[in-house]
Scaffold this motif. Structure first.
Motif, short mmCIF file in Angstrom:
data_model
loop_
_atom_site.label_atom_id
_atom_site.label_comp_id
_atom_site.label_asym_id
_atom_site.label_seq_id
_atom_site.Cartn_x
_atom_site.Cartn_y
_atom_site.Cartn_z
N ALA A 179 -10.11 -9.44 1.68
CA ALA A 179 -10.54 -10.00 0.59
C ALA A 179 -10.38 -9.21 -0.61
N LYS A 180 -10.88 -7.93 -0.20
CA LYS A 180 -11.23 -7.08 -1.51
C LYS A 180 -9.68 -6.65 -2.14
N THR A 181 -8.76 -6.42 -0.84
CA THR A 181 -7.41 -6.05 -1.36
C THR A 181 -6.85 -7.25 -1.99
N ALA A 182 -7.08 -8.31 -1.67
CA ALA A 182 -6.43 -9.45 -2.25
C ALA A 182 -6.94 -9.66 -3.80
N GLU A 183 -8.20 -9.16 -4.07
CA GLU A 183 -8.81 -9.20 -5.48
C GLU A 183 -8.07 -8.13 -6.18
N LEU A 184 -8.01 -6.80 -5.58
CA LEU A 184 -7.24 -5.64 -6.17
C LEU A 184 -6.01 -6.13 -6.60
N MET A 185 -5.13 -6.76 -5.73
CA MET A 185 -3.82 -7.07 -5.91
C MET A 185 -3.50 -8.11 -7.26
N GLU A 186 -4.74 -8.94 -7.15
CA GLU A 186 -4.63 -9.93 -8.46
C GLU A 186 -4.77 -9.01 -9.78
N ARG A 187 -5.93 -8.23 -9.78
CA ARG A 187 -6.24 -7.61 -10.95
C ARG A 187 -5.31 -6.45 -11.41
N PHE A 188 -4.45 -5.80 -10.36
CA PHE A 188 -3.37 -4.94 -10.78
C PHE A 188 -1.97 -5.58 -10.42
N ASP A 189 -1.84 -6.69 -10.52
CA ASP A 189 -0.78 -7.26 -10.61
C ASP A 189 0.40 -6.82 -9.41
N VAL A 190 -0.14 -6.58 -8.16
CA VAL A 190 0.59 -5.96 -7.00
C VAL A 190 1.32 -7.15 -6.52
N ARG A 191 2.85 -7.17 -6.32
CA ARG A 191 3.44 -8.33 -6.25
C ARG A 191 4.36 -7.89 -4.80
N PRO A 192 4.34 -8.67 -3.80
CA PRO A 192 3.76 -10.14 -3.58
C PRO A 192 2.16 -9.96 -3.24
N ARG A 193 1.34 -10.72 -3.37
CA ARG A 193 0.02 -10.62 -3.19
C ARG A 193 -0.30 -10.95 -1.64
N ASP A 194 0.22 -10.03 -0.84
CA ASP A 194 -0.08 -10.50 0.47
C ASP A 194 -0.73 -9.20 1.11
N PRO A 195 -1.99 -9.06 1.30
CA PRO A 195 -2.64 -8.05 2.01
C PRO A 195 -2.19 -7.64 3.38
N ALA A 196 -1.54 -8.52 4.09
CA ALA A 196 -1.12 -8.37 5.39
C ALA A 196 0.23 -7.94 5.52
N LEU A 197 1.09 -7.89 4.23
CA LEU A 197 2.12 -7.21 4.55
C LEU A 197 2.40 -5.59 4.61
N ARG A 198 3.53 -5.37 5.40
CA ARG A 198 3.45 -3.90 5.64
C ARG A 198 3.62 -2.98 4.34
N THR A 199 3.08 -1.87 4.25
CA THR A 199 3.12 -1.26 2.74
C THR A 199 4.57 -0.81 2.55
N SER A 200 5.24 -0.36 3.43
CA SER A 200 6.51 -0.16 3.14
C SER A 200 7.52 -1.11 2.69
N LEU A 201 7.13 -2.65 2.75
CA LEU A 201 7.85 -3.52 2.27
C LEU A 201 7.70 -3.85 0.90
N PHE A 202 6.74 -3.10 0.37
CA PHE A 202 6.51 -3.25 -1.37
C PHE A 202 7.39 -2.35 -1.85
N SER A 203 7.81 -2.74 -3.03
CA SER A 203 8.50 -1.70 -3.97
C SER A 203 7.86 -0.61 -4.42
N GLY A 204 8.56 0.51 -4.51
CA GLY A 204 7.91 1.88 -5.46
C GLY A 204 6.48 1.55 -6.21
N GLY A 205 7.12 0.60 -7.32
CA GLY A 205 6.02 0.40 -8.32
C GLY A 205 4.75 -0.34 -7.72
N ASN A 206 5.14 -1.09 -7.09
CA ASN A 206 3.90 -2.11 -6.23
C ASN A 206 2.97 -1.43 -5.41
N GLN A 207 3.79 -0.35 -4.98
CA GLN A 207 2.80 0.59 -4.05
C GLN A 207 2.00 1.46 -4.90
N GLN A 208 2.70 1.99 -5.82
CA GLN A 208 1.99 2.68 -6.80
C GLN A 208 0.72 2.10 -7.31
#
Lengths: 375, 323, 533
Positions: C399-428
């Motif tokens: 829940a907390k990760t989902a909230e962080l993703m919302e606030r920092f505009d991390v896309r896609p907003r999926d806390p269960a997705l493997r980290t490596s499948l996010f782009s560099g910008g979204n990881q950062q």
């Protein structure tokens, strides 16, 4: 939680079920070829094995008795694996663990079994943990690779046990290197007796209370790896040691902890063998179960939920293999060893051969989550 | 004089016991210097020992046995290469798998074919590698000290012992004086350097792994058709791991590896001679300690308590081109 | 973003088919979804030095790896001396006279220099005759090109600059006519850069072709004859070096006026939260990599650290974040002095309110294999709010990760997705979110926008300024001078392990910082060592 998810984001059932099933089928195909080469009928032989393993309450008892030992040694491999370590020393750790169990049981006199059990668990775990923690320490602080050290420790354990059994623990006035028998009150109850108490008739087998200990251990290991901070630290070190350091986790301590825990789990084999069945210390009781644990863990994808069925499967192979020789005298029970080796080969060493094929198969029907996301 | 002969006979057994270790350790040398960890020395030897004994039993020829041994061991090596080089599998896991397969397969096939509880039939002298009497050995036999040394220790071994010993300088020469050796050592240290030099890393590693197969084949044949007269269940009994330990103790160099093999063999020879012997002041010699000594030494060395052994840098790591 | 400014070709058209040493025509290469090279056409003239510039990830190295046979282009042609060739592997490239000096040296450290040169070029099955011959030939090459290298020394014992010369010598010994150098100055000290450039000039004088891959424009201006600019996998501009300027190149590289100005109010510095006093770091080889570092960071200010990569900035960040012990000196955090050899480590640092966004994101800040939610608690798994007794509460973490993703505009907003499948910008952004979430008093940031897309850069910059305005102390290390200048209230410049100067935001100009980075006094001119963009 992340057990089934591999580096390529295959669905959990593909890595958790499909892949192991493919491995088993291939291993069975190889064994069938071996049986054919001997000039026997593979299907008949396999049917005999299944019958022997599951067909009678006695066979089932033996199957589960073997599975009990295998659950312990496979959990040992799995815990080390999640910490990025390959522990081939399960055999030696189980050996030492059995020593710990035996010493406890010899020391307590005729206390009732339910009071002895926690102590013997502690004894087995402590001795096994020590035999695992030393290679762990040597890797963490002295840079010697845990694979080589644990191999060496298997041999050292074997020499040490021979020395102790021949010179120290042997029952006086007897030739074969075995200790005194434990007091009957300490014996773990056999499942057949427990079943009889509730009115179920079972033929005699060595299956004992340790089975429940093994199942409980599975739950504990599962909770530990995926639901505690220590488990999180363990998996972080296993996946990326640098990231662990960044996260304030000391990889050295985690490596020692992982190896100690791994050794402790292997050491619990002694509870089943020594406390549950043999009721005395003797030589060579791990009987290769430490190595078979590697195959079980690899097939169970290092997850307790996979290890239990894999252990039962291997228990079936062991028990079925024993039955096999009555009907097929030219097939020896070492066929199990061949299957075990082939499973390790396919599920472990050749893992990368099957995975890409599966990935390609699933890639033909892409979902939103298999693509890199964002810009 | 009696103790001199006791010593000669001890050294003589040492040589006999060292030969298979040496062959397997040299096999490990090629594989590991090329960056492929070989836990599977044990399994290759075991398979080879079985193939040699079986073939020799059927054909009556030690040489045919040797060829079969090499063939069986090469097949195992090829499988190791297929898993570790072609499919970049875990080298340790693959080695463990091969060891276990060998242990099971030799027992199953042996039982089925000979029905002697895993043993193969006793081989007649003609189907084994016999002892070679070196020139003049008989003549010099009675010359004190040196003559008996020559007769007892140097002469009278089978041809595979001499082969094993000769292979030490040969291996040194190959590794340090030839193009193949240069590339072999390079690919174990930095495969990327080899790749960018336009040399195929997989081809080089396959060659190394196959040489290891060849040598393990000879080592296996030695066990069942030279030292022994037939195959017994699990007759390698950890010799492959011991060879690995010797290679580590020898710091992955041919001559020190020879020394380590001789040391381990001497411990083995001594141990059988000290069984039950009561030494003044010590009491009965704990033979298990002598037995465990090689493994203890290896652990101490690897941990840097006794010297330091640094493995080839790329060993154990599958080569993947960098992105 | 793709306003391609293709200027007229820098060279006159070829008089004969042999005028070009190497031609790459219409090279296209994809790695899965990444389009690494888009229809690239480049021509290198013989006896010239050709610069190839572009930001990280612009496709320079991929292109050259295709030329060297490491990768195979999806489409396009390669012509060497006018003849179309197929390069399947390094062997083919070497055979065609193409040599490459990789950024990470391809040397066997346990070998002597001569053995390294021989590798793959032994000339026969035995080494002895080859050694004698090679020694003669290599000594000849050394004389011709002014490359001094001790042939019998072990490579491991040689300094980096000399190892690089071994690499050049190796390529020449293998008959390289065209020499590609991938970011050769990244690891060199200024005098070593000078030496390298003298060698490159000799190569040109002897008729060889040099391709220099770099992102340092000053070097391009100093040494090359022609320059091609890559952006997002495509050639966006080509110039004769004499006819262009740094500004023009920089604009072409980033595809916009290099304008990273961030709107920010004047700083309101408070008390000193972080200080270092005479801190020294000695690495495993015994080399002092951080010398006598002294600095202060106050509440409410961003202090930028500029410098050529490998001049001690990484060590500085690591010491302050507890990743690396320091040998002597003192670090003071919120008034508490830490002595060398103490118990300060990353966990302790976090307890003291120091957050750290490390330079190498994938190596340190996330675990690629973990679901995003687990990467999002890295370093904070001991935190009280995340667990119930011994049990990590995954529901709460998710829940907390989902909230962080919302606030920092991390896309896609999926806390269960493997980290490596996010782009560099979204990881950062996820890392930034995690580190800022705990409202640290001190934030250490390394390369916050490396490998991050433009949109995310602006977002990250805004977050950093906002944190400053909340009265936090921020130390920013970046290789991007623009970023340093846009964000910092004060700028420290590092060179050779030392902090060599300090400028206020008002005094800082690219030129002044550049010459300090190069380790030259501000009055000295004409030096090419050091980085400017």
């Amino acid at each position: 939680m992340s057990a089934g998810t591999g580096p390529d984001n295959l669905p959990w059932w593909a890595t958790g079920v499909l892949l192991p099933v493919i491995n088993v089928v291939l291993a069975l195909v190889v064994s069938a070829l071996v049986i054919l080469a001997i000039g026997e009928d593979p299907l008949g032989a396999m049917w005999t094995m299944v019958q022997g393993a599951l067909g009678t309450s006695e066979g089932l008892g033996y199957t589960l008795y073997y599975a009990t030992s295998l659950i312990f040694t496979a959990l040992a491999v799995a815990v080390a694996f999640h910490g990025g370590l390959f522990n081939i020393g399960g055999e030696g750790q189980a050996y030492l663990g059995g020593l710990g169990v035996g010493l406890v049981c010899l020391a307590v006199g005729d206390m009732p079994w339910y009071l002895v059990l926690p102590l013997s668990v502690l004894g087995g775990a402590a001795f096994g943990a020590m035999w695992g923690a030393i290679p762990g320490y040597l890797q963490a602080y002295r840079g010697s690779h845990v694979v080589i050290t644990t191999i060496m420790f298997n041999f050292i354990a074997s020499s040490l046990m021979v020395y102790l059994m021949v010179n120290v623990l042997i029952r006086p006035g007897q030739m074969s290197p075995e200790s005194e028998q434990f007091a009957p009150a300490t014996f773990l109850p056999l499942v057949q007796d427990m079943a009889a108490a509730v009115g179920i008739q079972m033929n005699p087998s060595p299956l004992n209370f340790s089975l429940f200990l093994a199942l409980a251990t599975c739950v504990l290991v599962w909770a530990f790896i995926w639901h505690t901070r220590w488990g999180f630290a363990l998996r972080t070190v296993g996946a990326n040691e640098n990231a662990a350091r960044y996260a304030g986790i000391d990889p050295k301590k985690v490596i020692i902890l992982a190896m100690a825990l791994s050794g402790a789990l292997a050491g619990l084999l002694g509870v089943n063998e020594i406390h549950g069945v043999q009721h005395r210390l003797l030589l060579n009781f791990p009987a290769g179960m430490g190595f078979t644990g590697i195959a079980v863990a690899l097939m169970g994808r290092n997850h307790p939920a996979g290890i239990v069925p894999a252990a039962i499967l291997f228990g079936m192979l062991y028990q079925g293999g024993t039955e096999l020789i009555f009907d097929y005298p030219s097939i020896s029970r070492e066929l199990v060893v061949v299957i075990q080796g082939v499973v390790i080969l396919f599920a472990g060493a050749l893992e990368h051969m099957f995975r890409p094929a599966l990935v390609r198969f699933f890639a033909t029907k892409p979902t939103a989550t298999t693509k890199p996301a964002g810009a | 004089m009696e103790s001199y002969f006791w010593l000669l006979s001890l050294l003589d057994s040492t040589l006999r016991l060292a030969a298979p270790l040496l062959l397997a350790a040299l096999a490990g040398f090629y594989s590991e210097r090329a960056g492929v960890v070989d836990i599977g020395l044990e399994g290759k030897m075991l398979m080879a020992a079985f193939a040699a004994a079986t073939t020799a039993a059927f054909t009556g020829s030690a040489l045919a046995g040797l060829l079969a041994a090499i063939g069986a061991s090469l097949a195992m090596a090829l499988l190791h290469g297929f898993a570790c080089i072609t499919h970049r599998g875990n080298q340790v896991v693959s080695g463990v798998a091969l060891n276990i397969v060998a242990m099971g397969l030799t027992a199953v096939l042996g039982n089925a074919w000979f029905e002697m509880g895993g043993r193969t039939p006793n081989l007649p002298a003609a189907a084994r590698f016999g002892e070679v009497t070196l020139p003049l050995a008989e003549t010099l036999r009675n010359v004190p000290v040196l003559g008996s040394l020559y007769y007892e220790l140097i002469s009278g071994h089978n041809v595979l012992v001499y082969l094993a010993l000769v292979l030490v300088p040969v291996t040194g020469w190959i590794a340090y004086r030839t193009r193949f050796g240069l590339r072999l050592r390079a690919v174990g240290e930095n495969p990327a350097a080899v790749d960018t030099a336009g040399i195929s890393v997989p081809a080089l590693r396959y060659q190394a792994v196959l040489i290891a197969g060849l040598l393990c084949g000879i080592a296996g044949a030695y066990l069942s058709t030279a030292q022994g007269a037939g195959f017994q269940n699990n007759m390698t009994a950890g010799k492959g791991y011991l060879a690995l330990a010797a290679l580590i103790l020898g710091k992955w160099k041919p001559v020190p590896t020879l020394a380590a093999c001789l040391l381990f063999a001497a411990a083995d020879a001594l141990q059988t001679r000290l069984q039950g012997v009561v030494m003044p002041g010590i009491g009965e010699v704990p033979v298990q300690l002598i037995e465990a000594l090689p493994y203890l030494l290896t652990v101490l060395l690897l941990a840097g308590f006794v010297g330091k052994a640094i493995p080839p840098k790329a060993s154990g790591r599958p080569y993947v081109k960098e992105r | 973003m793709h306003a391609v400014t293709v200027t007229p070709a820098p060279h006159s058209p070829p008089k004969s088919a042999h005028q070009w040493a190497v031609e790459l025509v219409g090279i296209d290469k994809r790695f899965g979804p990444v389009h690494a090279n888009k229809d690239v056409t480049l021509r290198f003239a013989p006896a010239s030095i050709h610069g190839l510039v572009g930001e990280n990830g612009a496709g320079k190295s991929t292109l050259m790896s295709i030329l060297y046979g490491f990768y195979h282009a999806d489409s396009g042609q390669i012509l060497v001396r006018g003849r179309e060739v197929e390069i399947k592997g390094s062997q083919d490239a070497i055979g065609l006279g193409i040599g490459m000096v990789h950024q990470h040296f391809m040397l066997v450290e346990t070998f002597t220099v001569l053995e390294n040169l021989l590798l793959g070029h032994e000339g026969g099955p035995l080494l002895a005759p080859a050694v004698a011959r090679a020694r003669r030939e290599v000594e000849e090459l050394e004389r011709t090109f002014g490359l001094e290298v001790p042939l019998d020394a072990l490579v491991a014992d040689l300094p980096v600059g000399v190892q690089q010369r071994v690499e050049i010598l190796k390529a020449l010994y293998r008959g390289a006519d065209v020499l590609i150098l991938d970011e050769p100055t990244a690891v060199l000290s200024p005098p070593e850069v000078e030496q390298l450039f003298r060698i490159l000039e000799r190569l040109r004088a002897e008729g060889r072709t040099v391709v220099l891959i770099t992102h340092k424009l000053k070097e391009i201006m100093a040494i090359t004859d022609h320059v091609s600019v890559l952006r997002r996998g495509a050639v966006v501009a080509e110039f004769a070096t004499a006819a262009t300027s740094r500004q023009e190149l920089a604009d072409a590289m980033v595809g916009r006026k290099a304008n990273l100005d961030v709107e920010k109010a004047p700083p309101q510095p408070g008390p000193v939260l972080l200080a270092a006093d005479g801190v020294n770091v000695v690495d495993a080889r015994g080399v002092t990599t951080l010398k006598n570092a002294c600095l202060t960071v106050r509440a409410g200010e961003i202090v930028g650290v500029a410098g050529v990569a490998g001049n001690g900035q990484s060590e500085l960040l690591e010491v302050l974040s507890g990743m690396r012990p320091f040998a002597s000196g003192r670090v003071t955090i919120k008034g508490t002095a830490l002595e060398p050899g103490g118990t300060y480590d990353p966990a302790d640092a976090r307890r003291r309110g120091v957050a750290h966004v490390p330079e190498d994101r994938l190596k340190l800040a996330v675990v690629k294999e973990f679901p995003a939610a687990q990467s999002a608690i890295l370093g904070y798994h001991e935190e009280k709010g995340l667990a119930r007794k011994w049990r990590l509460d995954w529901k709460r973490v998710t829940a907390k990760t989902a909230e962080l993703m919302e606030r920092f505009d991390v896309r896609p907003r999926d806390p269960a997705l493997r980290t490596s499948l996010f782009s560099g910008g979204n990881q950062q952004k996820l890392v930034m979110a995690r580190e800022m979430e705990r409202d640290p008093d001190i934030l250490l940031v390394g390369q916050p926008t490396r490998g991050v897309d433009i949109g995310a850069i602006a977002f990250i910059h805004k977050q950093l300024v906002a944190l400053r305005d909340r009265g936090k102390a921020i130390l920013l290390v970046s290789a991007e001078l623009d970023e340093i200048m846009a964000l910092s209230d004060r700028i420290l410049v590092m060179c050779d392990g030392e902090i060599v100067g300090e400028l206020s935001a008002a005094e800082a100009t690219e030129g002044r910082i550049g010459s300090m980075m190069a380790g030259v006094a501000e009055t000295a001119t004409g030096s090419v060592s050091g980085e400017e963009q």
